[in-house]
Write an enzyme that holds these catalytic residues in place. Structure first.
Site, short mmCIF file in Angstrom:
data_model
loop_
_atom_site.label_atom_id
_atom_site.label_comp_id
_atom_site.label_asym_id
_atom_site.label_seq_id
_atom_site.Cartn_x
_atom_site.Cartn_y
_atom_site.Cartn_z
N PRO A 93 -1.18 -1.57 -2.18
CA PRO A 93 -1.61 -1.39 -3.57
C PRO A 93 -0.67 -2.07 -4.56
O PRO A 93 -1.05 -2.34 -5.70
CB PRO A 93 -1.61 0.12 -3.79
CG PRO A 93 -1.35 0.75 -2.47
CD PRO A 93 -0.86 -0.29 -1.53
N GLU A 120 2.45 7.05 2.72
CA GLU A 120 2.81 6.75 1.33
C GLU A 120 3.30 5.32 1.14
O GLU A 120 3.20 4.76 0.06
CB GLU A 120 3.88 7.72 0.82
CG GLU A 120 3.32 9.04 0.33
CD GLU A 120 2.31 8.90 -0.80
OE1 GLU A 120 1.14 9.26 -0.57
OE2 GLU A 120 2.67 8.44 -1.88
N ARG A 158 -15.98 -16.41 6.45
CA ARG A 158 -17.24 -17.03 6.02
C ARG A 158 -17.03 -18.41 5.43
O ARG A 158 -18.00 -19.17 5.30
CB ARG A 158 -18.02 -16.11 5.08
CG ARG A 158 -17.32 -15.79 3.80
CD ARG A 158 -18.11 -14.76 3.01
NE ARG A 158 -19.32 -15.32 2.41
CZ ARG A 158 -19.33 -16.14 1.37
NH1 ARG A 158 -18.21 -16.55 0.81
NH2 ARG A 158 -20.46 -16.61 0.89
N ASP A 173 -21.06 -20.06 -4.38
CA ASP A 173 -20.61 -18.68 -4.56
C ASP A 173 -20.21 -18.40 -6.00
O ASP A 173 -19.58 -19.22 -6.66
CB ASP A 173 -19.38 -18.39 -3.69
CG ASP A 173 -19.75 -18.09 -2.26
OD1 ASP A 173 -20.93 -17.78 -2.02
OD2 ASP A 173 -18.86 -18.17 -1.41
C1 9D3 Z 1 1.04 6.99 -5.81
C2 9D3 Z 1 1.42 6.28 -4.59
N1 9D3 Z 1 0.29 5.57 -3.97
C3 9D3 Z 1 0.32 4.13 -4.40
C4 9D3 Z 1 -0.83 3.78 -5.25
C5 9D3 Z 1 0.49 5.73 -2.55
C6 9D3 Z 1 -0.46 4.97 -1.69
C7 9D3 Z 1 -1.82 5.16 -1.81
C8 9D3 Z 1 -2.69 4.49 -0.96
C9 9D3 Z 1 0.02 4.11 -0.75
C10 9D3 Z 1 -0.84 3.46 0.10
C11 9D3 Z 1 -2.19 3.65 -0.02
C12 9D3 Z 1 -3.10 2.99 0.93
N2 9D3 Z 1 -3.68 1.74 0.38
C13 9D3 Z 1 -3.42 0.56 0.90
O1 9D3 Z 1 -2.68 0.48 1.86
C14 9D3 Z 1 -3.97 -0.64 0.29
C15 9D3 Z 1 -4.74 -0.83 -0.89
C16 9D3 Z 1 -5.26 0.08 -1.86
O2 9D3 Z 1 -5.11 1.30 -1.80
N3 9D3 Z 1 -5.95 -0.45 -2.91
C17 9D3 Z 1 -6.18 -1.77 -3.05
N4 9D3 Z 1 -5.72 -2.66 -2.18
C18 9D3 Z 1 -5.02 -2.17 -1.11
S1 9D3 Z 1 -4.36 -3.12 0.07
C19 9D3 Z 1 -3.72 -1.85 0.88
#
Ligand code: 9D3
Length: 249
Positions: A93, A120, A158, A173
């Protein structure tokens, strides 16, 4: 094209791609996906890959050493196969948002090692030592990196030569020219009480092209004004496009 996926859910990764366009490309061996489970390289009896965060707080953190051993196993295997080395991306994220430009650039390379986070987060020392880039698939919270990794693989595959039937369709696209797609219609001429726009039945391909461009411009302005502004800044709008937008505002 090779994707080496580090994941605690290898069955999840294997389950998604054998369908549709990515499924045909897989059976035609246009790309490979292998999963590597960091639990398989642990040495303790509990096959531990996560632990509590230093400093406290909720959730668990993926441990650096099992991930490093997993990466070494991938590199050893690839060296034995004389396969080219791959860059390492972590789906996170905190990553840079995935764009069609990045998808295109990945499709022109040898593939990637994709680390799917769970829990986490991932011990920062592994990221510092081994990860070349962090990639996000959007500003929302998923429960792990596997679906984001699959989305990336899907978008890249793709674009590989021979994967789409119609050589034109990936060039047309949405996002390649930075605008949203125009509406589409198929038979019958009247469906759900609504007719097909007459221009599409006219056979006049110049007029059809103009109508589609206009629809793309107007849809982009109303649904994704950020994309329209970017297209204008990048000089991707012609004077004719500007006129269409001015007249319809
Ligand atoms: C408040 C802490 N969180 C961060 C936003 C903890 C957390 C939440 C969800 C840590 C990892 C995740 C799992 N998500 C992913 O690994 C992830 C992800 C996503 O949640 N949203 C958009 N792209 C991606 S790429 C990997």
């Amino acid at each position: 094209m090779d994707f080496e996926v580090i994941t605690v859910f290898p069955e999840l990764v294997a389950s998604v791609l054998p369908y549709g366009v990515t499924g045909r490309a897989l059976s035609e061996a246009r790309y490979r996906v292998r999963s590597w489970n960091p639990r398989d390289v642990t040495s303790d009896n509990y096959r531990r890959i996560d632990d509590r965060p230093y400093g406290g707080g909720p959730g668990m953190v993926m441990m650096a050493e099992p991930l490093a051993r997993c990466l070494q196993a991938i590199r050893d295997r690839r060296a034995a196969e004389a396969a080219p080395p791959l860059r390492v991306a972590c789906l996170s994220p905190q990553g840079a948002p995935l764009t069609q430009a990045r998808v295109q650039s990945i499709s022109q390379g040898p593939g990637m090692i994709l680390l799917c986070g769970r829990y986490e987060g991932i011990d920062q020392r592994f990221l510092d030592a081994h990860v070349d880039e962090e990639i996000s698939v959007g500003d929302f919270v998923a429960s792990g990196g596997e679906l984001p990794a699959l989305l990336l693989i899907d978008a890249v595959v793709r674009l590989l030569p021979g994967v789409l039937n119609d050589a034109q369709s990936s060039l047309q696209d949405s996002f390649v020219d930075g605008l949203l797609d125009c509406p589409h219609y198929t038979r019958p001429e009247v469906a759900l009480g609504a007719s097909v726009p007459p221009v599409l039945l006219s056979g006049n391909h110049l007029e059809i092209g103009r109508w589609r461009r206009r629809q793309s411009l107007l849809a982009t302005r109303s649904k994704r004004p950020d994309l329209l502004e970017q297209a204008a800044r990048d000089g991707r709008l012609t004077p004719a496009d500007q006129r269409i937008l001015d007249e319809a505002s």
